[in-house]
Write a protein that holds these residues in place. Structure first.
Motif, short mmCIF file in Angstrom:
data_model
loop_
_atom_site.label_atom_id
_atom_site.label_comp_id
_atom_site.label_asym_id
_atom_site.label_seq_id
_atom_site.Cartn_x
_atom_site.Cartn_y
_atom_site.Cartn_z
N HIS A 1 0.82 -1.23 0.00
CA HIS A 1 0.00 0.00 0.00
C HIS A 1 0.85 1.27 0.00
O HIS A 1 0.49 2.26 0.64
N LYS A 2 1.97 1.24 -0.72
CA LYS A 2 2.86 2.40 -0.78
C LYS A 2 2.63 3.16 -2.09
O LYS A 2 2.33 2.57 -3.12
N PRO A 3 2.79 4.48 -2.06
CA PRO A 3 2.55 5.28 -3.26
C PRO A 3 3.57 5.00 -4.36
O PRO A 3 4.75 4.76 -4.10
N VAL A 4 3.06 5.07 -5.60
CA VAL A 4 3.87 4.84 -6.80
C VAL A 4 3.53 5.95 -7.80
O VAL A 4 2.35 6.30 -7.96
N ALA A 5 4.56 6.48 -8.47
CA ALA A 5 4.36 7.51 -9.48
C ALA A 5 5.01 7.04 -10.78
O ALA A 5 6.19 6.68 -10.79
#
Length: 188
Positions: A106-110
């Motif tokens: 559940h970690k942000p990805v760009a």
């Protein structure tokens, strides 16, 4: 300029030869300026070759082999584009697994431009709204995403943009999501 602090955060940039240089260097600088430690992760060791469209650009030192990297050690992930870069990454099982693990945690990805190609291979775009370079639209739709032609889209911690012209919005939103941290609703 995004004023949010990423002090104490560690952000991975996953790339290999053929990445669009500005799509790595602009977010790298913005995220580092916001206080994060930035780490260049690659399936290659030594140096990787950047490009400016279809011309060779600079070489960059790899900080960490993806074979030795773990999503657990990072607070977020950036996937620059360029045509060759994500095309090579999506054929590397270790790289695909590294990307997928950010979603499992559940970690942000760009991801920008052609960067979402690796997300397709990781099977993490289903039921998400995303954007990309227009030629990826069919691949993303076939993988279950809703594709839109917008400067920057964020769906449960997944930030996507279309091209280098979108970098200011992309960098600001990525920093915002990395500052926010985990996204409990994010699923794969």
């Amino acid at each position: 300029m995004n004023k949010q602090s990423l002090q104490g955060k560690r952000i991975a940039f996953l790339a290999t030869d053929g990445f669009e240089q500005v799509e790595l260097t602009k977010p790298w600088q913005a995220i580092r300026d916001a206080g994060a430690e930035v780490v260049l992760v690659s399936p290659k060791t030594g140096q990787i070759q950047g490009v400016n469209h279809d011309e060779k650009a600079d070489k960059f030192d790899v900080d960490l082999s993806v074979h030795d990297a773990s999503a657990e050690d990072f607070d977020g992930l950036v996937l620059p584009g360029g045509v060759m870069n994500p095309d090579a990454l999506r054929t590397c099982d270790v790289s695909v697994g590294f990307v997928r693990d950010f979603f499992k945690q559940h970690k942000p990805v760009a991801a920008i431009c052609h960067g979402p190609w690796t997300l397709v291979e990781a099977d993490v775009v289903r039921d998400r709204t995303v954007t990309s370079w227009p030629s990826l639209k069919t691949d993303l739709v076939n993988a279950g995403a809703q594709w839109v032609d917008e400067e920057c889209v964020c769906d449960q911690g997944l930030v996507t943009s279309r091209n280098p012209d979108d970098l200011p919005a992309f960098c600001d939103k990525a920093i915002e999501e990395f500052a926010e941290g985990k996204h409990a609703a994010q699923t794969i």
